[in-house]
Write a protein that holds these residues in place. Structure first.
Motif, PDB file in Angstrom:
ATOM      1  N   TRP A  17      -8.414  -9.456 -20.041  1.00 28.72           N
ATOM      2  CA  TRP A  17      -9.345 -10.576 -20.115  1.00 28.72           C
ATOM      3  C   TRP A  17      -9.968 -10.724 -21.504  1.00 28.72           C
ATOM      4  O   TRP A  17     -10.755 -11.624 -21.742  1.00 28.72           O
ATOM      5  N   SER A  18      -9.638  -9.827 -22.420  1.00 33.11           N
ATOM      6  CA  SER A  18     -10.235  -9.885 -23.750  1.00 33.11           C
ATOM      7  C   SER A  18      -9.514 -10.912 -24.617  1.00 33.11           C
ATOM      8  O   SER A  18      -8.383 -11.316 -24.343  1.00 33.11           O
ATOM      9  N   LYS A  19     -10.196 -11.332 -25.682  1.00 41.32           N
ATOM     10  CA  LYS A  19      -9.635 -12.281 -26.648  1.00 41.32           C
ATOM     11  C   LYS A  19      -9.952 -11.765 -28.051  1.00 41.32           C
ATOM     12  O   LYS A  19     -10.711 -10.816 -28.231  1.00 41.32           O
ATOM     13  N   TYR A  20      -9.370 -12.412 -29.041  1.00 39.00           N
ATOM     14  CA  TYR A  20      -9.654 -12.156 -30.454  1.00 39.00           C
ATOM     15  C   TYR A  20      -9.209 -10.779 -30.940  1.00 39.00           C
ATOM     16  O   TYR A  20      -9.539 -10.379 -32.060  1.00 39.00           O
ATOM     17  N   ASN A  21      -8.449 -10.029 -30.125  1.00 36.46           N
ATOM     18  CA  ASN A  21      -8.064  -8.682 -30.559  1.00 36.46           C
ATOM     19  C   ASN A  21      -7.115  -8.703 -31.751  1.00 36.46           C
ATOM     20  O   ASN A  21      -6.976  -7.709 -32.458  1.00 36.46           O
ATOM     21  N   ASN A  22      -6.461  -9.832 -31.973  1.00 42.82           N
ATOM     22  CA  ASN A  22      -5.553  -9.937 -33.116  1.00 42.82           C
ATOM     23  C   ASN A  22      -6.263 -10.431 -34.368  1.00 42.82           C
ATOM     24  O   ASN A  22      -5.621 -10.686 -35.389  1.00 42.82           O
ATOM     25  N   LYS A  23      -7.578 -10.554 -34.302  1.00 44.58           N
ATOM     26  CA  LYS A  23      -8.354 -11.027 -35.447  1.00 44.58           C
ATOM     27  C   LYS A  23      -9.015  -9.838 -36.151  1.00 44.58           C
ATOM     28  O   LYS A  23      -9.632  -8.993 -35.522  1.00 44.58           O
ATOM     29  N   GLN A  24      -8.859  -9.816 -37.484  1.00 44.17           N
ATOM     30  CA  GLN A  24      -9.460  -8.752 -38.276  1.00 44.17           C
ATOM     31  C   GLN A  24     -10.967  -8.958 -38.447  1.00 44.17           C
ATOM     32  O   GLN A  24     -11.751  -8.031 -38.265  1.00 44.17           O
ATOM     33  N   THR A  25     -11.341 -10.178 -38.816  1.00 41.52           N
ATOM     34  CA  THR A  25     -12.754 -10.486 -39.054  1.00 41.52           C
ATOM     35  C   THR A  25     -13.059 -11.881 -38.527  1.00 41.52           C
ATOM     36  O   THR A  25     -12.161 -12.683 -38.264  1.00 41.52           O
ATOM     37  N   VAL A  26     -14.348 -12.166 -38.395  1.00 38.95           N
ATOM     38  CA  VAL A  26     -14.800 -13.490 -38.015  1.00 38.95           C
ATOM     39  C   VAL A  26     -15.993 -13.863 -38.874  1.00 38.95           C
ATOM     40  O   VAL A  26     -16.796 -13.002 -39.258  1.00 38.95           O
ATOM     41  N   CYS A 434     -18.700 -10.934 -23.128  1.00 44.91           N
ATOM     42  CA  CYS A 434     -18.545 -12.383 -23.310  1.00 44.91           C
ATOM     43  C   CYS A 434     -17.250 -12.649 -24.068  1.00 44.91           C
ATOM     44  O   CYS A 434     -17.274 -12.953 -25.269  1.00 44.91           O
ATOM     45  N   PRO A 435     -16.099 -12.537 -23.383  1.00 44.99           N
ATOM     46  CA  PRO A 435     -14.812 -12.628 -24.070  1.00 44.99           C
ATOM     47  C   PRO A 435     -14.586 -13.927 -24.834  1.00 44.99           C
ATOM     48  O   PRO A 435     -13.840 -13.945 -25.812  1.00 44.99           O
ATOM     49  N   ASP A 436     -15.219 -15.017 -24.394  1.00 43.91           N
ATOM     50  CA  ASP A 436     -14.989 -16.311 -25.047  1.00 43.91           C
ATOM     51  C   ASP A 436     -16.167 -16.734 -25.926  1.00 43.91           C
ATOM     52  O   ASP A 436     -16.365 -17.919 -26.189  1.00 43.91           O
ATOM     53  N   TYR A 437     -16.918 -15.768 -26.419  1.00 47.29           N
ATOM     54  CA  TYR A 437     -18.137 -16.066 -27.177  1.00 47.29           C
ATOM     55  C   TYR A 437     -17.892 -17.041 -28.322  1.00 47.29           C
ATOM     56  O   TYR A 437     -18.581 -18.059 -28.461  1.00 47.29           O
ATOM     57  N   PHE A 438     -16.900 -16.773 -29.148  1.00 44.22           N
ATOM     58  CA  PHE A 438     -16.679 -17.620 -30.324  1.00 44.22           C
ATOM     59  C   PHE A 438     -16.117 -18.988 -29.937  1.00 44.22           C
ATOM     60  O   PHE A 438     -16.387 -19.986 -30.610  1.00 44.22           O
ATOM     61  N   ASP A 439     -15.366 -19.047 -28.843  1.00 46.92           N
ATOM     62  CA  ASP A 439     -14.931 -20.352 -28.337  1.00 46.92           C
ATOM     63  C   ASP A 439     -16.131 -21.185 -27.889  1.00 46.92           C
ATOM     64  O   ASP A 439     -16.152 -22.413 -28.067  1.00 46.92           O
ATOM     65  N   ARG A 440     -17.102 -20.522 -27.315  1.00 46.81           N
ATOM     66  CA  ARG A 440     -18.319 -21.222 -26.882  1.00 46.81           C
ATOM     67  C   ARG A 440     -19.086 -21.780 -28.086  1.00 46.81           C
ATOM     68  O   ARG A 440     -19.664 -22.871 -28.016  1.00 46.81           O
ATOM     69  N   LEU A 441     -19.091 -21.035 -29.194  1.00 42.77           N
ATOM     70  CA  LEU A 441     -19.734 -21.537 -30.407  1.00 42.77           C
ATOM     71  C   LEU A 441     -19.004 -22.785 -30.912  1.00 42.77           C
ATOM     72  O   LEU A 441     -19.640 -23.776 -31.294  1.00 42.77           O
ATOM     73  N   LEU A 442     -17.681 -22.726 -30.906  1.00 43.73           N
ATOM     74  CA  LEU A 442     -16.896 -23.888 -31.333  1.00 43.73           C
ATOM     75  C   LEU A 442     -17.213 -25.111 -30.473  1.00 43.73           C
ATOM     76  O   LEU A 442     -17.331 -26.230 -30.977  1.00 43.73           O
ATOM     77  N   ALA A 443     -17.372 -24.887 -29.172  1.00 43.87           N
ATOM     78  CA  ALA A 443     -17.664 -25.999 -28.267  1.00 43.87           C
ATOM     79  C   ALA A 443     -19.023 -26.626 -28.549  1.00 43.87           C
ATOM     80  O   ALA A 443     -19.264 -27.789 -28.227  1.00 43.87           O
ATOM     81  N   LEU A 444     -19.911 -25.859 -29.176  1.00 47.58           N
ATOM     82  CA  LEU A 444     -21.232 -26.377 -29.548  1.00 47.58           C
ATOM     83  C   LEU A 444     -21.219 -27.039 -30.926  1.00 47.58           C
ATOM     84  O   LEU A 444     -22.258 -27.466 -31.421  1.00 47.58           O
ATOM     85  N   GLY A 445     -20.050 -27.099 -31.538  1.00 48.33           N
ATOM     86  CA  GLY A 445     -19.954 -27.719 -32.853  1.00 48.33           C
ATOM     87  C   GLY A 445     -20.195 -26.783 -34.003  1.00 48.33           C
ATOM     88  O   GLY A 445     -20.368 -27.218 -35.156  1.00 48.33           O
ATOM     89  N   ILE A 446     -20.209 -25.499 -33.746  1.00 54.61           N
ATOM     90  CA  ILE A 446     -20.434 -24.495 -34.792  1.00 54.61           C
ATOM     91  C   ILE A 446     -19.085 -24.053 -35.346  1.00 54.61           C
ATOM     92  O   ILE A 446     -18.164 -23.704 -34.573  1.00 54.61           O
ATOM     93  N   GLY A 447     -18.950 -24.005 -36.650  1.00 56.63           N
ATOM     94  CA  GLY A 447     -17.696 -23.592 -37.264  1.00 56.63           C
ATOM     95  C   GLY A 447     -17.471 -22.097 -37.133  1.00 56.63           C
ATOM     96  O   GLY A 447     -18.403 -21.304 -37.272  1.00 56.63           O
ATOM     97  N   VAL A 448     -16.247 -21.725 -36.850  1.00 53.20           N
ATOM     98  CA  VAL A 448     -15.861 -20.313 -36.729  1.00 53.20           C
ATOM     99  C   VAL A 448     -14.560 -20.110 -37.486  1.00 53.20           C
ATOM    100  O   VAL A 448     -13.602 -20.869 -37.304  1.00 53.20           O
ATOM    101  N   ASP A 449     -14.518 -19.113 -38.340  1.00 46.86           N
ATOM    102  CA  ASP A 449     -13.348 -18.850 -39.177  1.00 46.86           C
ATOM    103  C   ASP A 449     -12.872 -17.420 -38.924  1.00 46.86           C
ATOM    104  O   ASP A 449     -13.631 -16.468 -39.122  1.00 46.86           O
ATOM    105  N   PHE A 450     -11.638 -17.268 -38.463  1.00 51.87           N
ATOM    106  CA  PHE A 450     -11.053 -15.946 -38.204  1.00 51.87           C
ATOM    107  C   PHE A 450     -10.089 -15.578 -39.316  1.00 51.87           C
ATOM    108  O   PHE A 450      -9.470 -16.434 -39.943  1.00 51.87           O
ATOM    109  N   GLU A 451      -9.937 -14.299 -39.540  1.00 51.08           N
ATOM    110  CA  GLU A 451      -8.871 -13.770 -40.385  1.00 51.08           C
ATOM    111  C   GLU A 451      -8.179 -12.630 -39.647  1.00 51.08           C
ATOM    112  O   GLU A 451      -8.787 -11.971 -38.827  1.00 51.08           O
TER     113      GLU A 451
END
Length: 451
Positions: A17-26, A434-451
């Motif tokens: 159920w986790s997400k973002y595990n392939n992301k180094q930083t956010v 909160c596995p979808d935390y950063f997706d929730r930020l995006l839905a609020l119009g907040i920019g999120v940048d992953f590497e």
């Protein structure tokens, strides 16, 4: 930029159920206008695992609506299935066929991940039955104490062999039922030890009386346990202002329950409103909830925010300048210590947070960890044995360590709303609650940048 937390993630503890595990930083990008939104947050982690374990012990089939689909609840469901309990998950609803206190699989290995709730709730439930089980968890969980709970279980008949460190996972538990009687348990480290005994107590052969030595650091969570027990037909007797709790032999009955949103997670979104002079309404929750982190809205009010406590929602309106210059005890809402620490650099005076010494023993030493990361940002901070003082400042760009701690990652992400160039290593750790935390930020119009 490639980075990995110096506290290397325990990948085994990350569930499907986790997400973002392939992301180094956010990096959460600075937001110039006030964030505005009405949202719904998934169910409480604490209530989810209480309800799942009680339903597994109950007679009949229970329906639990609004479960939190995170790492902690995944491993709870996984352990129950290993024990032979049928658990069907449909969306955010779990249907659990209880085994009436008799575990179908009486010899197996159970993995609890990094979930303190499972590590502290499941041993008592197992000890109330018959069988031999090996319990293990993540490296992080294997360093967290279980001794007060396990010592109480041993005094009532459980046989426990520690595979490595005494009082910690991994361990083997051999059970032939709990005798009951009197259990003296310290309340100074974690309320979960008391809740773990309470959840199992109806299945003891004799009445079980729990005496809490010195009071509990988190009494609201004990009340949440008692309320959940009552929802399944067992009514503990509370005496001496909550210092003594007695439970007579009984059986949980199947029930249908609807879980509240997780207020600990709600806190990050209310903090977003506070930081951006915006508005966030969270539906499905009331200010009368027993979840202790609701005290955060009182702190935000003290910092100048406007709070609307409605019928079925709580709304926070931010302010152009957060207020500081105060000391606040975090005893009741200790999980929000990191949230307030992240807001504090933007206040007009220093903020001192006290009575949170026990959070040094959570996923990481949260007091030292947040002081370290704020220091990397150039924020003046003083560490105290039971808390910290954060002074107003102008944070600068830095690469921050999440310490493989979901609350560290989410709290530090708040600072990025006001400061450019902050990156946080290992964003996948948010999957614990909160596995979808950063997706929730995006839905609020907040920019999120992953590497």
């Amino acid at each position: 930029m490639k980075a990995r937390s110096k506290n290397q993630p325990d990948w085994e503890a990350r569930s499907p159920w986790s997400k973002y595990n392939n992301k180094q930083t956010v990096s959460v990008l600075p937001h110039s206008g006030g964030v505005d939104g009405d949202i719904t947050v998934s169910g409480s982690k604490s209530l989810t695992n209480r309800a799942l374990i009680i339903a597994a012990l109950a007679e009949g089939t229970s329906t639990i609506e609004g479960i939190l689909k995170s790492d902690d609840s995944y491993w709870c469901i996984s352990a129950l299935r290993e024990l032979g309990i049928r658990v069907e998950v449909q969306g955010e609803t779990a249907i659990v066929e209880g085994a009436a206190g008799k575990w179908p699989n009486q010899d197996c290995e159970l993995y609890v991940g990094s979930a303190g709730t499972i590590a502290r709730f499941l041993p008592g439930a197992l000890a109330a039955g018959t069988g031999t089980w090996k319990l293990r968890g993540s490296k992080q969980m294997s360093e967290r104490p279980l001794a007060p709970l396990l010592d109480a279980l041993k005094s009532m008949g459980a046989v426990i062999h520690y595979e490595e460190m005494k009082g910690c996972l991994p361990l083997t538990l051999k059970a032939a039922g709990l005798q009951g009687g009197l259990a003296n348990v310290p309340g100074s480290t974690s309320s979960q030890f008391i809740s773990g005994l309470l959840l199992a107590s109806p299945y003891a052969r004799e009445a079980l009386t729990i005496h809490i030595n010195g009071g509990s650091v988190q009494p609201d969570y004990i009340k949440m346990t008692i309320d959940m027990m009552r929802a399944f037909g067992v009514d503990p007797i509370i005496n001496n202002d909550g210092q003594t709790i007695s439970v007579h032999p009984a059986r949980y009955k199947a029930s249908s329950v609807i879980l509240e949103p997780d207020v600990s997670t709600c806190g990050y979104f209310w903090a977003i409103a506070a930081l951006t002079n915006g508005r966030i309404r969270i539906n499905g929750i009331t200010a009368k909830t027993l979840q202790p982190d609701i005290e955060l809205v009182e702190i935000l009010e003290r910092m100048g925010c406007i709070i609307t406590r409605g019928d079925g929602f709580v709304e926070v309106h931010g302010t152009g300048q957060l207020k500081g210059g105060f000391t606040h005890s975090m005893k009741r809402c200790s999980d929000q210590t990191l949230t307030i620490a992240a807001l504090a650099p933007f206040a007009d005076g220093p903020i001192t947070l006290t009575d949170a010494a026990h959070i040094r023993h959570h996923e990481c030493d949260r007091i030292t960890a947040v002081c370290t990361e704020l220091g990397k940002l150039g924020v003046r901070v003083e560490e105290h044995p039971d808390g910290l003082t954060v002074y107003p400042g102008v944070p600068h760009a830095a690469l921050l360590d999440s310490h493989d701690d979901h609350r560290m990652a989410m709290a530090l992400s708040l600072i990025s709303l006001r400061v450019e160039g902050i990156r946080i290593a290992d964003p996948g750790c948010v999957s614990k609650t909160c596995p979808d935390y950063f997706d929730r930020l995006l839905a609020l119009g907040i920019g999120v940048d992953f590497e």
